[in-house]
Design a protein around this motif. Structure first.
Motif, short mmCIF file in Angstrom:
data_model
loop_
_atom_site.label_atom_id
_atom_site.label_comp_id
_atom_site.label_asym_id
_atom_site.label_seq_id
_atom_site.Cartn_x
_atom_site.Cartn_y
_atom_site.Cartn_z
N PRO A 1 12.64 1.77 -45.46
CA PRO A 1 11.61 0.39 -45.13
C PRO A 1 11.08 0.91 -44.73
N PRO A 2 8.89 -0.29 -44.35
CA PRO A 2 7.98 -0.47 -44.30
C PRO A 2 7.56 -0.29 -42.67
N PRO A 3 6.91 0.31 -42.72
CA PRO A 3 6.66 0.60 -40.75
C PRO A 3 7.26 -1.03 -39.64
N ALA A 4 8.10 -0.57 -38.85
CA ALA A 4 8.09 -2.19 -38.21
C ALA A 4 7.22 -2.43 -37.03
N ARG A 5 6.56 -3.85 -36.98
CA ARG A 5 5.74 -3.73 -35.29
C ARG A 5 6.32 -4.68 -34.38
N PHE A 6 6.19 -4.68 -33.47
CA PHE A 6 6.77 -5.55 -32.27
C PHE A 6 5.54 -5.38 -31.59
N ARG A 7 5.18 -6.71 -31.67
CA ARG A 7 3.55 -6.96 -30.56
C ARG A 7 4.62 -8.24 -28.56
N CYS A 8 3.78 -7.55 -28.41
CA CYS A 8 4.33 -8.13 -26.45
C CYS A 8 4.22 -9.09 -26.45
N GLY A 9 3.30 -9.81 -26.96
CA GLY A 9 3.22 -11.29 -27.33
C GLY A 9 3.87 -12.50 -27.63
N GLU A 10 4.48 -12.02 -28.38
CA GLU A 10 5.80 -12.07 -28.68
C GLU A 10 6.63 -13.09 -27.80
N ILE A 11 6.97 -12.18 -26.92
CA ILE A 11 7.43 -12.90 -26.50
C ILE A 11 6.88 -13.35 -24.73
N GLY A 12 6.16 -13.43 -24.33
CA GLY A 12 5.51 -13.76 -23.41
C GLY A 12 4.80 -12.59 -22.52
#
Length: 413
Positions: free
Chosen positions: A94-105
């Motif tokens: 799969p392509p790289p997965a990115r998670f951003r903290c702002g998405e959960i406040g």
């Protein structure tokens, strides 16, 4: 409060914490700050092995409630994004997965800090805490009685407590003496740890490469141009890497990281950590509870290990506060059963998840590669699922300890 060596009688406490690592220090501080007479038994001997810890948001809140975060914060780096790169060579990548903290406040998923600095800051706070007595000696064992346990110290002294908290590590003598059954296993891996300087900024992004020998993880440190390394590889390869000189190891890291942080150089001590797992069948026995690695050990994946141990400490504090309020025995069957119920599920779930991910990387079976890849794709493209996974990774939604839900200090920008 430091210990006194001029004791003519055996001192008695409500709680005695055995083990002066980060989890033991936090457990002792939390108990003492709740007004419970507490002893902390153990020597202060942090290791300089290049290890850092990613303190997730709930753990930072807990440390803030213990008034320890202000000392830790200046040397902690925020982890604002996490990216996972599949480097297994699988047919299904799969392509790289990115998670951003702002998405959960959140301002950050957590903060990365050197283990030695974390322990030193907690120790400094413990020395200043009224109601906490430090015995800077190793434990030589504990014997449970009808209404208290007697802890023998290596220097010949003894301490009595109604509850003993075993925070004495993955090879816990107190756990072994209690007879609590454990399940133990080894992985064909070891982790090389160190601190790196690099020519490109990390931008507060933690990067985890999934390789066929385990995760290769770069975690941001303060200053923007330093990161900590946890490189999990086969035992033979880890030993080879550990034996390289600084220049050769830096070059190997740079290649494995695909040059994403530019030129590398080694900027701290190194460690070589065998990968193993352990899970206690029940984290409690007669007047004894297990916290941290005394009750659970697993590979350094997803920043779960120390954070799980700090949840043990925070959850125990909540139970001790309730027992004190209700006039109940802190080492009685009610508290032991409640602690075992609450902590066994959390530890078992985290252990199973980390174990499954690690083992899935070690096999080239296409169905497992496919399942792992589909999972990453789903989290990348399905917002609700991604947010659930991020929240659960930072702190369980249900049953979070009180002090992990409270507001804490944040590092200065």
């Amino acid at each position: 409060m430091t210990d006194s060596t001029s004791q003519t009688t055996t001192p008695r406490f409500e709680v005695a914490v055995v083990g002066a690592g980060a989890v033991g220090l936090a457990a002792a501080l939390a108990s003492a700050r709740a007004g419970i007479p507490t002893a902390l038994i153990g020597r202060h001997a942090p290791l300089a092995d290049g290890r850092t810890v990613a303190l997730l948001d709930g753990s930072v809140r807990f440390l803030g409630a213990l008034d320890a975060w202000d000392e830790i914060a200046p040397k902690a780096s925020p982890l604002c994004q996490l990216q996972i790169i599949d480097d297994t060579g699988s047919l299904f990548r799969p392509p790289p997965a990115r998670f951003r903290c702002g998405e959960i406040g959140l301002e950050a998923f957590g903060w990365n800090v050197e283990s030695a600095h974390l322990v030193a800051a907690l120790r400094q706070r413990a020395r200043a805490e009224p109601g906490l007595t430090l015995f800077e000696s190793d434990s030589a064992g504990a014997e449970a009685g009808a209404d208290a346990s007697r802890v023998s110290l290596a220097d010949g002294r003894t301490v009595e407590a109604r509850l003993v908290v075993a925070a004495d590590g993955g090879r816990s003598p107190l756990r072994a003496a209690s007879g609590i059954p454990v399940r133990e296993w080894d992985y064909p891996q070891a982790a090389v740890t160190t601190i790196l300087a690099h020519t490109r900024p990390h931008d507060d992004i933690s990067t985890e490469f999934h390789t066929r020998s385990g995760p290769f993880t770069l975690v941001p440190m303060t200053g923007g141009f330093r990161s900590s390394l946890v490189w999990v590889a086969s035992r033979e390869e880890a030993e080879r890497l550990s034996g390289l000189d600084d220049g050769a190891l830096a070059a190997a890291v740079e290649r494995q990281a695909r040059g994403m942080l530019g030129a590398m150089r080694i900027d701290g001590p190194r460690g070589l950590v065998p990968m193993r797992g352990l899970l206690a069948s029940r984290p409690a026995a007669n007047r004894l509870v297990l916290v941290g690695e005394a009750g659970h050990v697993f590979p350094p994946i997803g920043a779960q290990g120390l954070n799980l141990g700090l949840r043990d400490a925070a959850a125990l504090r909540d139970l001790l506060v309730r027992a004190r309020r209700d006039g109940r025995d802190p080492g009685g069957r009610g508290l032991l059963d409640a602690f075992a119920r609450g902590r066994r599920l959390d530890a078992a779930a985290r252990t199973a998840a980390v174990d499954a991910l690690n083992r899935s990387l070690l096999t080239a079976l296409l169905p497992l590669d496919l399942a792992r890849g589909i999972g990453l794709l789903a989290m990348t493209h399905l917002g609700p699922l991604r947010r659930i996974v991020m929240r659960e990774g930072v702190l369980p939604r249900f049953g979070a300890p009180e002090l992990m839900r409270a507001q804490a200090s944040r590092p200065a920008a």
